[in-house]
Design a protein around this motif. Sequence first.
Motif, PDB file in Angstrom:
ATOM      1  N   ALA A  16       0.901  -1.177  -0.054  1.00 18.73           N
ATOM      2  CA  ALA A  16       0.104   0.344  -0.034  1.00 18.73           C
ATOM      3  C   ALA A  16       0.910   1.166   0.125  1.00 18.73           C
ATOM      4  N   ALA A  17       1.820   1.099   0.768  1.00 19.89           N
ATOM      5  CA  ALA A  17       2.664   2.284   0.967  1.00 19.89           C
ATOM      6  C   ALA A  17       3.537   2.419  -0.342  1.00 19.89           C
ATOM      7  N   LEU A  18       3.666   1.456  -0.778  1.00 18.54           N
ATOM      8  CA  LEU A  18       4.418   1.578  -2.391  1.00 18.54           C
ATOM      9  C   LEU A  18       3.900   2.111  -3.175  1.00 18.54           C
ATOM     10  N   LEU A  19       2.410   1.817  -3.101  1.00 21.38           N
ATOM     11  CA  LEU A  19       1.542   2.364  -4.240  1.00 21.38           C
ATOM     12  C   LEU A  19       1.371   3.908  -4.080  1.00 21.38           C
ATOM     13  N   VAL A  20       1.694   4.401  -2.938  1.00 20.13           N
ATOM     14  CA  VAL A  20       1.435   5.805  -2.445  1.00 20.13           C
ATOM     15  C   VAL A  20       2.405   6.504  -3.298  1.00 20.13           C
ATOM     16  N   CYS A  21       2.326   7.191  -4.311  1.00 23.44           N
ATOM     17  CA  CYS A  21       3.295   8.105  -4.834  1.00 23.44           C
ATOM     18  C   CYS A  21       2.845   9.584  -5.362  1.00 23.44           C
ATOM     19  N   SER A  22       3.783  10.388  -4.932  1.00 19.46           N
ATOM     20  CA  SER A  22       3.769  11.872  -5.261  1.00 19.46           C
ATOM     21  C   SER A  22       4.982  12.454  -5.005  1.00 19.46           C
ATOM     22  N   SER A  35      14.785  14.414  -8.637  1.00 22.79           N
ATOM     23  CA  SER A  35      15.493  14.245  -9.871  1.00 22.79           C
ATOM     24  C   SER A  35      14.692  14.354 -11.138  1.00 22.79           C
ATOM     25  N   ILE A  36      15.025  15.129 -12.111  1.00 22.22           N
ATOM     26  CA  ILE A  36      14.159  15.131 -13.184  1.00 22.22           C
ATOM     27  C   ILE A  36      15.246  15.056 -14.571  1.00 22.22           C
ATOM     28  N   SER A  37      14.791  14.170 -15.342  1.00 24.45           N
ATOM     29  CA  SER A  37      15.650  14.103 -16.818  1.00 24.45           C
ATOM     30  C   SER A  37      14.553  14.079 -17.789  1.00 24.45           C
ATOM     31  N   GLY A  38      14.523  15.008 -18.531  1.00 30.01           N
ATOM     32  CA  GLY A  38      13.506  14.792 -19.671  1.00 30.01           C
ATOM     33  C   GLY A  38      11.877  15.032 -19.032  1.00 30.01           C
ATOM     34  N   ARG A  39      11.244  14.217 -19.318  1.00 29.08           N
ATOM     35  CA  ARG A  39       9.985  13.786 -18.896  1.00 29.08           C
ATOM     36  C   ARG A  39       9.629  13.048 -17.837  1.00 29.08           C
ATOM     37  N   GLU A  40      11.096  12.359 -17.362  1.00 33.21           N
ATOM     38  CA  GLU A  40      11.109  11.369 -16.201  1.00 33.21           C
ATOM     39  C   GLU A  40      11.554  11.990 -14.989  1.00 33.21           C
ATOM     40  N   GLN A  41      10.543  12.054 -13.877  1.00 32.03           N
ATOM     41  CA  GLN A  41      10.798  12.472 -12.560  1.00 32.03           C
ATOM     42  C   GLN A  41      11.070  11.283 -11.477  1.00 32.03           C
ATOM     43  N   VAL A  42      11.870  11.204 -10.694  1.00 35.27           N
ATOM     44  CA  VAL A  42      12.198  10.228  -9.686  1.00 35.27           C
ATOM     45  C   VAL A  42      12.370  10.980  -8.427  1.00 35.27           C
ATOM     46  N   PHE A  43      11.571  10.413  -7.579  1.00 33.37           N
ATOM     47  CA  PHE A  43      11.612  10.777  -6.281  1.00 33.37           C
ATOM     48  C   PHE A  43      11.256   9.612  -5.232  1.00 33.37           C
ATOM     49  N   ASP A  44      11.617   9.868  -4.067  1.00 34.19           N
ATOM     50  CA  ASP A  44      11.434   9.029  -2.764  1.00 34.19           C
ATOM     51  C   ASP A  44      10.427   9.205  -1.827  1.00 34.19           C
ATOM     52  N   LEU A  45       9.612   8.371  -1.415  1.00 32.12           N
ATOM     53  CA  LEU A  45       8.648   8.917  -0.532  1.00 32.12           C
ATOM     54  C   LEU A  45       8.600   7.633   0.571  1.00 32.12           C
ATOM     55  N   VAL A  46       8.090   8.245   1.935  1.00 34.31           N
ATOM     56  CA  VAL A  46       7.865   7.351   2.918  1.00 34.31           C
ATOM     57  C   VAL A  46       6.286   7.040   3.300  1.00 34.31           C
ATOM     58  N   LEU A 163       9.424   4.164  -0.732  1.00 40.89           N
ATOM     59  CA  LEU A 163       8.837   4.199  -2.069  1.00 40.89           C
ATOM     60  C   LEU A 163       9.629   4.819  -3.060  1.00 40.89           C
ATOM     61  N   THR A 164      10.015   4.478  -4.301  1.00 46.89           N
ATOM     62  CA  THR A 164      10.695   5.004  -5.406  1.00 46.89           C
ATOM     63  C   THR A 164       9.851   5.264  -6.369  1.00 46.89           C
ATOM     64  N   VAL A 165       9.684   6.487  -6.834  1.00 48.07           N
ATOM     65  CA  VAL A 165       8.463   6.671  -7.756  1.00 48.07           C
ATOM     66  C   VAL A 165       9.210   7.237  -9.121  1.00 48.07           C
ATOM     67  N   ARG A 166       9.018   6.565 -10.021  1.00 49.05           N
ATOM     68  CA  ARG A 166       9.640   7.027 -11.590  1.00 49.05           C
ATOM     69  C   ARG A 166       8.376   7.322 -12.305  1.00 49.05           C
ATOM     70  N   LEU A 167       8.136   8.782 -12.375  1.00 47.31           N
ATOM     71  CA  LEU A 167       7.036   9.182 -13.078  1.00 47.31           C
ATOM     72  C   LEU A 167       7.327   9.795 -14.344  1.00 47.31           C
ATOM     73  N   ILE A 168       6.707   9.542 -15.380  1.00 46.63           N
ATOM     74  CA  ILE A 168       6.788   9.869 -16.723  1.00 46.63           C
ATOM     75  C   ILE A 168       5.595  10.788 -17.081  1.00 46.63           C
ATOM     76  N   ARG A 169       5.936  11.987 -17.562  1.00 45.38           N
ATOM     77  CA  ARG A 169       4.830  12.860 -17.883  1.00 45.38           C
ATOM     78  C   ARG A 169       5.098  13.577 -19.462  1.00 45.38           C
TER      79      ARG A 169
END
Length: 169
Positions: A16-22, A35-46, A163-169
């Motif tokens: 559940a926690a893993l699914l939590v991302c923002s 950390s942002i590279s092009g359209r990818e954003q990587v961030f860590d959450l607890v 959580l490590t979120v790799r978000l592509i927008r």
Amino acid sequence: MRHFKRVGLSAATGMAALLVCSSPASAASGPGAGSISGREQVFDLVATQTQGSPLIDVDDSSGPSQGEEFVQSGNLFYGGAVVGTYGQTCTLTRTAPADEFDMQCVADISLPTWGQITAQGRFTVTAAGPGDIDFAITGGTGVYRTARGTIHAVRVSDTETHLTVRLIR
């Protein structure tokens, strides 16, 4: 609670926690921090669970059964500050010998200022627990309306997941 139920609940908590991302870094600077590279954003959450239902048992068997489920919710932290909340529902989809089973989970992360992110996935739980879990980001609202990517979760305890979120927008 039977042994397999405790393992399942702990696994799901981490999931559940893993699914939590923002974007927690966005708490001060808005979405896109980290950390942002092009359209990818990587961030860590607890992710920290604050509420959870007991596993809903669909029959009177002594082991896991298809269709059993639980619901959880909690807070998302970045740098020690609460940046949002999450909710998830998980359903047992496959059982096997030795209290092994698969769970399918659907989660929603709510970041009041920026929008929501949805994620889902399936993973196997064994007597040793769920291990690390990866989920697909399936969409979002607000600034996340075109979101896709993955969330990788590492369970630290029954109520905390990193959580490590790799978000592509």
